[in-house]
Structures are given as C-alpha cells and as structure tokens.
Write an enzyme that holds these catalytic residues in place. Sequence first.
Site, PDB file in Angstrom:
ATOM      1  N   PRO A   7      36.424  43.406  46.902  1.00  0.00           N
ATOM      2  CA  PRO A   7      35.589  42.348  48.130  1.00  0.00           C
ATOM      3  C   PRO A   7      34.902  43.616  48.948  1.00  0.00           C
ATOM      4  O   PRO A   7      34.157  43.182  49.810  1.00  0.00           O
ATOM      5  CB  PRO A   7      36.884  42.035  48.547  1.00  0.00           C
ATOM      6  CG  PRO A   7      38.000  41.850  47.499  1.00  0.00           C
ATOM      7  CD  PRO A   7      37.683  42.966  46.879  1.00  0.00           C
TER       8      PRO A   7
ATOM      9  N   ARG B  62      22.173  41.218  29.896  1.00  0.00           N
ATOM     10  CA  ARG B  62      20.705  40.738  29.686  1.00  0.00           C
ATOM     11  C   ARG B  62      19.538  41.503  29.640  1.00  0.00           C
ATOM     12  O   ARG B  62      18.757  41.152  29.205  1.00  0.00           O
ATOM     13  CB  ARG B  62      20.642  39.193  30.164  1.00  0.00           C
ATOM     14  CG  ARG B  62      20.715  39.290  31.750  1.00  0.00           C
ATOM     15  CD  ARG B  62      20.688  37.908  32.406  1.00  0.00           C
ATOM     16  NE  ARG B  62      19.322  37.256  32.244  1.00  0.00           N
ATOM     17  CZ  ARG B  62      17.985  37.352  32.895  1.00  0.00           C
ATOM     18  NH1 ARG B  62      18.237  38.566  33.518  1.00  0.00           N
ATOM     19  NH2 ARG B  62      17.165  36.846  32.680  1.00  0.00           N
TER      20      ARG B  62
ATOM     21  N   ASP C  94      12.023  37.089  35.588  1.00  0.00           N
ATOM     22  CA  ASP C  94      12.936  36.153  36.434  1.00  0.00           C
ATOM     23  C   ASP C  94      12.518  36.173  37.799  1.00  0.00           C
ATOM     24  O   ASP C  94      11.852  36.853  38.493  1.00  0.00           O
ATOM     25  CB  ASP C  94      14.191  36.939  36.425  1.00  0.00           C
ATOM     26  CG  ASP C  94      14.858  36.998  35.093  1.00  0.00           C
ATOM     27  OD1 ASP C  94      14.407  36.414  34.110  1.00  0.00           O
ATOM     28  OD2 ASP C  94      15.674  37.748  34.871  1.00  0.00           O
TER      29      ASP C  94
ATOM     30  N   GLU D 265      46.538  42.475  46.769  1.00  0.00           N
ATOM     31  CA  GLU D 265      45.844  43.101  47.935  1.00  0.00           C
ATOM     32  C   GLU D 265      44.807  43.989  47.691  1.00  0.00           C
ATOM     33  O   GLU D 265      44.144  44.359  48.491  1.00  0.00           O
ATOM     34  CB  GLU D 265      46.961  43.304  48.851  1.00  0.00           C
ATOM     35  CG  GLU D 265      47.640  41.920  49.273  1.00  0.00           C
ATOM     36  CD  GLU D 265      46.773  40.979  49.670  1.00  0.00           C
ATOM     37  OE1 GLU D 265      45.967  41.054  50.735  1.00  0.00           O
ATOM     38  OE2 GLU D 265      46.840  39.946  49.006  1.00  0.00           O
TER      39      GLU D 265
HETATM   40  C1  9D3 Z   1      43.997  40.214  52.720  1.00  0.00           C
HETATM   41  C2  9D3 Z   1      42.515  40.344  52.525  1.00  0.00           C
HETATM   42  N1  9D3 Z   1      41.986  40.000  51.325  1.00  0.00           N
HETATM   43  C3  9D3 Z   1      40.348  40.334  51.354  1.00  0.00           C
HETATM   44  C4  9D3 Z   1      39.593  39.048  51.582  1.00  0.00           C
HETATM   45  C5  9D3 Z   1      42.436  40.812  50.415  1.00  0.00           C
HETATM   46  C6  9D3 Z   1      42.031  40.561  48.841  1.00  0.00           C
HETATM   47  C7  9D3 Z   1      41.489  39.120  48.478  1.00  0.00           C
HETATM   48  C8  9D3 Z   1      41.110  38.757  47.274  1.00  0.00           C
HETATM   49  C9  9D3 Z   1      41.941  41.276  47.956  1.00  0.00           C
HETATM   50  C10 9D3 Z   1      41.486  40.995  46.685  1.00  0.00           C
HETATM   51  C11 9D3 Z   1      41.003  39.914  46.518  1.00  0.00           C
HETATM   52  C12 9D3 Z   1      40.590  39.686  44.940  1.00  0.00           C
HETATM   53  N2  9D3 Z   1      39.126  39.799  44.911  1.00  0.00           N
HETATM   54  C13 9D3 Z   1      38.775  40.660  44.104  1.00  0.00           C
HETATM   55  O1  9D3 Z   1      39.258  41.534  43.612  1.00  0.00           O
HETATM   56  C14 9D3 Z   1      37.124  40.749  44.042  1.00  0.00           C
HETATM   57  C15 9D3 Z   1      36.065  39.863  44.821  1.00  0.00           C
HETATM   58  C16 9D3 Z   1      36.173  38.929  45.597  1.00  0.00           C
HETATM   59  O2  9D3 Z   1      37.277  38.321  45.697  1.00  0.00           O
HETATM   60  N3  9D3 Z   1      34.975  38.297  45.938  1.00  0.00           N
HETATM   61  C17 9D3 Z   1      33.871  38.882  45.701  1.00  0.00           C
HETATM   62  N4  9D3 Z   1      33.523  39.629  44.998  1.00  0.00           N
HETATM   63  C18 9D3 Z   1      34.883  40.506  44.437  1.00  0.00           C
HETATM   64  S1  9D3 Z   1      35.041  41.847  43.478  1.00  0.00           S
HETATM   65  C19 9D3 Z   1      36.592  41.923  43.448  1.00  0.00           C
END
Ligand code: 9D3
Length: 248
Positions: A86, A151, A166, A113
């Site tokens: 994230p 793709r 696209d 996390e």
């Molecule tokens: C406690 C704070 N959280 C961050 C918002 C921790 C957290 C939440 C969700 C850590 C990892 C995740 C799982 N998500 C992913 O691994 C992830 C992700 C996403 O949740 N949204 C958009 N892109 C991605 S890429 C990996």
Amino acid sequence: MKIDVVTLFPGMFSGPLQESILARAQAKGLVQVRVVNLRDYAAGRHRVTDDYAFGGGGGMVLKPEPLFACVEALRGPDSRVILLDPQGERFTQALARRLARESHLILLCGRYEGVDERVRQNLVDEEISIGDYVLTGGEFPALVVADAVIRLLPGVLGDEAAPDQDSFSTGLLEHPQYTRPEEFRGLRVPEVLLSGDHPRIARWRRIMALWRTFQRRPDLLETADLTPDEQKLIEAFKQGKRPEEYLA
Ligand code: 9D3
C-alpha cells in the site's frame, strides 16, 4: 518474459492465470508465469513466515529470512524485484509499459501488516500500490500488474485490440459502443453508426469520446493530445453546449 509471483496463498492465482488471454499468452510461450509458495522457503518444522512486530502494537510482519531465501533462489542477473505494498508508487499504464520491457519480474505479495523493513531496503527494487483502498494482501494487486503487463507483450493481443489504441494511452475515455440488434426494447442504435459513412462515424466517435471524458474524467483533458478544433469543442462544453449540436 518470466513472471514469478511469491505468495503465501498460491491458490488465489490458479483461476485467473488459467483463463482467456493470460492462459493463451502462456500456452504460446510469450510469458512464463510461476506461482511460488513462500512457505517453501521458510525454515524449521513449522515453516513460520511471519512474527510479531518489535516494539509491540499487535499485528504480524513477514519475516526477512524466507523472502531473502526465496528471491535469492529465483533471481538472475536481469530480475526486477517488486513488492506489492500500500505504500508503493501508484500503478499506472505508464508503469505497466515500463515493466513490459523487463525480462524477469519477481512480484512479492505482502500480507498482514507488511514486511520487515530490511526487505524493502535491501531486497526490493521497487514498491507498487494499485490504488488507495485497503485489500487483504498483495495477491490481487500482483494479478492486476501481471494482467496489465502481459497484455502489452508482443503477440499477446490480436491486431483488433492493439494496445496503443487503449484509452489511457490516447488520454481519453472511449466512445459509446453498440452491437446488434439495431433496436432492443425500443432502444435504437444511433443512426450514424448504421450509415456506412466512415468519416462521419469517426467524427461522431471522437466527439462522443471528448464528451464522455469531459463529463466523467475532466482531469484527463489536462494531458490529452487535442487538436485546436477539439480544444474549442471542450471550451464549448464548458459553456454548456452538448455534443448533439456538433453532430449535424
Ligand atoms: C495498518 C495500516 N494498513 C495500511 C493501510 C496496513 C495494511 C493494510 C492492508 C498493510 C497491508 C495491507 C494489504 N494490502 C496490500 O498488501 C496491498 C495493497 C492494498 O491494500 N491496496 C492497494 N494496493 C496494494 S498493493 C499491496
């Protein structure tokens, strides 16, 4: 191209990679996708891959040893190691185009996390997020990245769907599309599309693409490649004009 996906949940990939265009691309040898179970690189009888965060606070963190062992086993001289996270750079079509030029991608799916910071700092080349919403892990993001990249590889799409056609490549949303029947429950296909008048059809499509982009994604017009006439049309839309007035 080779794509290795490293995950604790390999079952999440079996459906999507075995259907349609992704299956055909692999069958044709245009891409080789391997799904690797991170647990296979974890040590000890219990094959533990995660642990509590130092400092407390609860929540599990992916341990560094299995990720290092896994990447060191998979990587070659030209591998690009990408953590789906994230906190990563936002995934865009431009990023997909850049990754499509690589020969080997290793996609690491985060869970819980997150991952031990030493993985980010010393193992990973780049971090990618697919957008600002919270998912359960990096598995769906890895599939999104793989799909967008595969793709674009030469030979994957037929000519009818050439990737430079696209939307997001041209910078505009697409015009409305219709297929048979000409009338469905009293709803008719626009007459111009049945006319066979191809210059008129092209003009209708361009005006409708501009209108749709103006209504739904005005931000895209800032960077779109527009002719002076098209710029004027956008100005007219801003003054409250509607596309019908230009389709006579
Ligand atoms: C406690 C704070 N959280 C961050 C918002 C921790 C957290 C939440 C969700 C850590 C990892 C995740 C799982 N998500 C992913 O691994 C992830 C992700 C996403 O949740 N949204 C958009 N892109 C991605 S890429 C990996």
